[in-house]
Write a protein that holds these residues in place. Structure first.
Motif, PDB file in Angstrom:
ATOM      1  N   GLY A   1       0.815  -1.207   0.000  1.00  0.00           N
ATOM      2  CA  GLY A   1       0.000   0.000   0.000  1.00  0.00           C
ATOM      3  C   GLY A   1       0.850   1.258   0.000  1.00  0.00           C
ATOM      4  O   GLY A   1       0.550   2.228  -0.715  1.00  0.00           O
ATOM      5  N   LYS A   2       1.915   1.263   0.777  1.00  0.00           N
ATOM      6  CA  LYS A   2       2.800   2.426   0.830  1.00  0.00           C
ATOM      7  C   LYS A   2       3.504   2.649  -0.508  1.00  0.00           C
ATOM      8  O   LYS A   2       3.654   3.789  -0.961  1.00  0.00           O
ATOM      9  CB  LYS A   2       3.834   2.237   1.942  1.00  0.00           C
ATOM     10  CG  LYS A   2       3.240   2.290   3.339  1.00  0.00           C
ATOM     11  CD  LYS A   2       4.288   2.001   4.401  1.00  0.00           C
ATOM     12  CE  LYS A   2       3.683   2.013   5.795  1.00  0.00           C
ATOM     13  NZ  LYS A   2       4.696   1.689   6.836  1.00  0.00           N
ATOM     14  N   LEU A   3       3.935   1.564  -1.139  1.00  0.00           N
ATOM     15  CA  LEU A   3       4.604   1.682  -2.433  1.00  0.00           C
ATOM     16  C   LEU A   3       3.629   2.158  -3.515  1.00  0.00           C
ATOM     17  O   LEU A   3       3.985   2.975  -4.367  1.00  0.00           O
ATOM     18  CB  LEU A   3       5.229   0.344  -2.831  1.00  0.00           C
ATOM     19  CG  LEU A   3       6.377  -0.144  -1.943  1.00  0.00           C
ATOM     20  CD1 LEU A   3       6.845  -1.527  -2.381  1.00  0.00           C
ATOM     21  CD2 LEU A   3       7.543   0.841  -1.982  1.00  0.00           C
ATOM     22  N   LEU A   4       2.403   1.637  -3.475  1.00  0.00           N
ATOM     23  CA  LEU A   4       1.387   2.081  -4.432  1.00  0.00           C
ATOM     24  C   LEU A   4       1.098   3.566  -4.249  1.00  0.00           C
ATOM     25  O   LEU A   4       0.989   4.317  -5.231  1.00  0.00           O
ATOM     26  CB  LEU A   4       0.098   1.273  -4.250  1.00  0.00           C
ATOM     27  CG  LEU A   4       0.096  -0.165  -4.747  1.00  0.00           C
ATOM     28  CD1 LEU A   4      -1.224  -0.840  -4.381  1.00  0.00           C
ATOM     29  CD2 LEU A   4       0.312  -0.222  -6.251  1.00  0.00           C
ATOM     30  N   PHE A   5       0.985   3.990  -3.002  1.00  0.00           N
ATOM     31  CA  PHE A   5       0.693   5.390  -2.736  1.00  0.00           C
ATOM     32  C   PHE A   5       1.851   6.279  -3.180  1.00  0.00           C
ATOM     33  O   PHE A   5       1.646   7.361  -3.741  1.00  0.00           O
ATOM     34  CB  PHE A   5       0.411   5.601  -1.250  1.00  0.00           C
ATOM     35  CG  PHE A   5      -0.061   6.983  -0.925  1.00  0.00           C
ATOM     36  CD1 PHE A   5      -1.376   7.353  -1.191  1.00  0.00           C
ATOM     37  CD2 PHE A   5       0.793   7.918  -0.377  1.00  0.00           C
ATOM     38  CE1 PHE A   5      -1.827   8.640  -0.908  1.00  0.00           C
ATOM     39  CE2 PHE A   5       0.356   9.200  -0.089  1.00  0.00           C
ATOM     40  CZ  PHE A   5      -0.949   9.574  -0.344  1.00  0.00           C
ATOM     41  N   SER A   6       3.082   5.825  -2.945  1.00  0.00           N
ATOM     42  CA  SER A   6       4.249   6.591  -3.373  1.00  0.00           C
ATOM     43  C   SER A   6       4.295   6.729  -4.884  1.00  0.00           C
ATOM     44  O   SER A   6       4.562   7.807  -5.424  1.00  0.00           O
ATOM     45  CB  SER A   6       5.536   5.903  -2.877  1.00  0.00           C
ATOM     46  OG  SER A   6       5.588   5.852  -1.474  1.00  0.00           O
ATOM     47  N   ALA A   7       4.020   5.610  -5.588  1.00  0.00           N
ATOM     48  CA  ALA A   7       4.018   5.643  -7.051  1.00  0.00           C
ATOM     49  C   ALA A   7       2.897   6.543  -7.560  1.00  0.00           C
ATOM     50  O   ALA A   7       3.077   7.310  -8.515  1.00  0.00           O
ATOM     51  CB  ALA A   7       3.870   4.235  -7.612  1.00  0.00           C
ATOM     52  N   TYR A   8       1.744   6.456  -6.921  1.00  0.00           N
ATOM     53  CA  TYR A   8       0.612   7.303  -7.312  1.00  0.00           C
ATOM     54  C   TYR A   8       0.947   8.782  -7.129  1.00  0.00           C
ATOM     55  O   TYR A   8       0.678   9.613  -8.015  1.00  0.00           O
ATOM     56  CB  TYR A   8      -0.620   6.937  -6.488  1.00  0.00           C
ATOM     57  CG  TYR A   8      -1.662   8.026  -6.464  1.00  0.00           C
ATOM     58  CD1 TYR A   8      -2.503   8.225  -7.555  1.00  0.00           C
ATOM     59  CD2 TYR A   8      -1.778   8.875  -5.360  1.00  0.00           C
ATOM     60  CE1 TYR A   8      -3.452   9.241  -7.549  1.00  0.00           C
ATOM     61  CE2 TYR A   8      -2.724   9.883  -5.348  1.00  0.00           C
ATOM     62  CZ  TYR A   8      -3.552  10.068  -6.437  1.00  0.00           C
ATOM     63  OH  TYR A   8      -4.477  11.071  -6.431  1.00  0.00           O
ATOM     64  N   MET A   9       1.537   9.124  -5.989  1.00  0.00           N
ATOM     65  CA  MET A   9       1.873  10.518  -5.725  1.00  0.00           C
ATOM     66  C   MET A   9       2.909  11.026  -6.719  1.00  0.00           C
ATOM     67  O   MET A   9       2.803  12.152  -7.227  1.00  0.00           O
ATOM     68  CB  MET A   9       2.411  10.663  -4.292  1.00  0.00           C
ATOM     69  CG  MET A   9       1.357  10.560  -3.219  1.00  0.00           C
ATOM     70  SD  MET A   9       0.128  11.889  -3.318  1.00  0.00           S
ATOM     71  CE  MET A   9       1.164  13.320  -3.018  1.00  0.00           C
ATOM     72  N   GLY A  10       3.902  10.194  -7.008  1.00  0.00           N
ATOM     73  CA  GLY A  10       4.935  10.611  -7.957  1.00  0.00           C
ATOM     74  C   GLY A  10       4.377  10.802  -9.351  1.00  0.00           C
ATOM     75  O   GLY A  10       4.595  11.839  -9.988  1.00  0.00           O
ATOM     76  N   ALA A  11       3.669   9.785  -9.849  1.00  0.00           N
ATOM     77  CA  ALA A  11       3.102   9.860 -11.196  1.00  0.00           C
ATOM     78  C   ALA A  11       2.070  10.977 -11.290  1.00  0.00           C
ATOM     79  O   ALA A  11       2.022  11.707 -12.293  1.00  0.00           O
ATOM     80  CB  ALA A  11       2.473   8.520 -11.579  1.00  0.00           C
ATOM     81  N   GLY A  12       1.247  11.120 -10.251  1.00  0.00           N
ATOM     82  CA  GLY A  12       0.218  12.151 -10.266  1.00  0.00           C
ATOM     83  C   GLY A  12       0.803  13.552 -10.271  1.00  0.00           C
ATOM     84  O   GLY A  12       0.294  14.442 -10.971  1.00  0.00           O
ATOM     85  N   THR A  13       1.882  13.766  -9.519  1.00  0.00           N
ATOM     86  CA  THR A  13       2.492  15.091  -9.444  1.00  0.00           C
ATOM     87  C   THR A  13       3.092  15.505 -10.778  1.00  0.00           C
ATOM     88  O   THR A  13       2.878  16.627 -11.250  1.00  0.00           O
ATOM     89  CB  THR A  13       3.569  15.124  -8.346  1.00  0.00           C
ATOM     90  OG1 THR A  13       2.977  14.792  -7.085  1.00  0.00           O
ATOM     91  CG2 THR A  13       4.214  16.497  -8.252  1.00  0.00           C
ATOM     92  N   ILE A  14       3.842  14.605 -11.402  1.00  0.00           N
ATOM     93  CA  ILE A  14       4.450  14.959 -12.675  1.00  0.00           C
ATOM     94  C   ILE A  14       3.412  15.089 -13.780  1.00  0.00           C
ATOM     95  O   ILE A  14       3.504  15.944 -14.659  1.00  0.00           O
ATOM     96  CB  ILE A  14       5.550  13.948 -13.064  1.00  0.00           C
ATOM     97  CG1 ILE A  14       6.383  14.502 -14.215  1.00  0.00           C
ATOM     98  CG2 ILE A  14       4.969  12.608 -13.448  1.00  0.00           C
ATOM     99  CD1 ILE A  14       7.619  13.672 -14.528  1.00  0.00           C
ATOM    100  N   THR A  15       2.361  14.263 -13.715  1.00  0.00           N
ATOM    101  CA  THR A  15       1.288  14.351 -14.708  1.00  0.00           C
ATOM    102  C   THR A  15       0.552  15.679 -14.591  1.00  0.00           C
ATOM    103  O   THR A  15       0.311  16.360 -15.595  1.00  0.00           O
ATOM    104  CB  THR A  15       0.291  13.191 -14.532  1.00  0.00           C
ATOM    105  OG1 THR A  15       0.974  11.948 -14.749  1.00  0.00           O
ATOM    106  CG2 THR A  15      -0.859  13.297 -15.521  1.00  0.00           C
ATOM    107  N   PHE A  16       0.208  16.059 -13.372  1.00  0.00           N
ATOM    108  CA  PHE A  16      -0.487  17.329 -13.151  1.00  0.00           C
ATOM    109  C   PHE A  16       0.372  18.499 -13.623  1.00  0.00           C
ATOM    110  O   PHE A  16      -0.129  19.429 -14.272  1.00  0.00           O
ATOM    111  CB  PHE A  16      -0.821  17.476 -11.666  1.00  0.00           C
ATOM    112  CG  PHE A  16      -1.520  18.766 -11.323  1.00  0.00           C
ATOM    113  CD1 PHE A  16      -2.890  18.891 -11.496  1.00  0.00           C
ATOM    114  CD2 PHE A  16      -0.810  19.853 -10.831  1.00  0.00           C
ATOM    115  CE1 PHE A  16      -3.539  20.077 -11.190  1.00  0.00           C
ATOM    116  CE2 PHE A  16      -1.449  21.051 -10.521  1.00  0.00           C
ATOM    117  CZ  PHE A  16      -2.813  21.164 -10.699  1.00  0.00           C
TER     118      PHE A  16
END
Length: 207
Positions: A95-110
C-alpha cells in the motif's frame, strides 16, 4: 501526512523522465497543441479510427466506461489506504509503495498538464488539459509496482493498464500520444519507487 518520500522520488529521477516526456511531446505536436506535422496527423488518424463516435456502439461503450473507471485516482487512493490500514505487514508495504508511485506519477502528470496545455480531442476550450493521460500514468504505475510484487501477474496487470489507456482514446478523452506518454511516466515512476523501496519504507509515515 508528511511528504518527504515525494521529495525523495523527485530528487532521485523525475527530472530526466520529465525532460524526455517534453521532448516526445514536442515531436508529436510541435510548438502548440494544434500544430500540423506528420506525427500530429498520425495522432489524429489513430484517434479517428479508435474513437467510437455517436451513436455509440453498445454494449462496448458501457464496457469501456467501466474499464476506464479502474484508472480513476480515487480507486487507487482507496485501495492504498485500505492496504495500509487493515492489511498484513506485506500488504501495508504494498500500500505504501502504491501510494508513493501514485503521488509521484500524479504530481508529474499534473505539472505537465498545466505546462503543456494540450486540448482534449473533442474540447473546443482547454478545460482539463489532455497531455499526459492521468488514467494511463496511474494504472501503469500501479501495474509496475504490483508486477514487481507479484511477478506471475505482471503480464495481466500490464494488459489491464493497456486496456484502461485504450479506453481513454475509445471514449474520446485522449489522443494516443497522451496515453503513451502517461504510460511512460507511470512505468518509470513505478520502477523508480520499486528500486528505492527500502529507503521509502523507512521514512516516517504519519497521517
Amino acid at each position: 501526512m508528511q511528504y518527504r518520500y515525494v521529495s525523495y522520488i523527485f530528487a532521485r529521477g523525475f527530472k530526466p523522465w520529465f525532460i524526455c516526456s517534453l521532448i516526445l511531446y514536442s515531436f508529436i505536436t510541435g510548438s502548440d497543441a494544434t500544430a500540423e506535422n506528420f506525427l500530429s496527423r498520425w495522432d489524429q488518424t489513430l484517434f479517428d479510427r479508435i474513437y467510437d463516435a455517436p451513436p455509440h456502439q453498445q454494449p462496448t461503450w458501457t464496457v469501456m466506461e467501466s474499464i476506464s473507471d479502474f484508472g480513476d485516482y480515487r480507486a487507487v487512493m482507496g485501495a492504498s489506504a485500505l492496504l495500509m490500514a487493515y492489511g498484513s505487514d506485506s500488504h501495508r508495504e504494498t500500500g505504501k509503495l502504491l501510494f508513493s508511485a501514485y503521488m509521484g506519477a500524479g504530481t508529474i502528470t499534473f505539472g505537465m498538464k498545466r505546462l503543456l496545455g494540450r486540448k482534449r480531442p473533442l474540447d473546443e476550450t482547454l478545460g482539463n488539459p489532455a497531455m499526459p493521460s492521468g488514467h494511463a500514468s496511474i494504472t501503469f504505475s500501479v501495474a509496475t509496482i504490483l508486477g514487481y510484487r507479484y511477478p506471475k501477474w505482471r503480464i495481466p496487470l500490464y494488459i489491464g493498464a493497456g486496456l484502461v489507456s485504450f479506453s481513454r482514446v475509445y471514449l474520446g478523452r485522449h489522443y494516443t500520444s497522451d496515453v503513451v506518454v502517461g504510460a511512460a511516466i507511470g512505468t518509470a515512476t513505478g520502477v523508480l519507487v520499486w528500486h528505492n523501496r527500502t529507503t521509502l519504507l523507512k521514512l516516517k509515515w504519519e497521517f
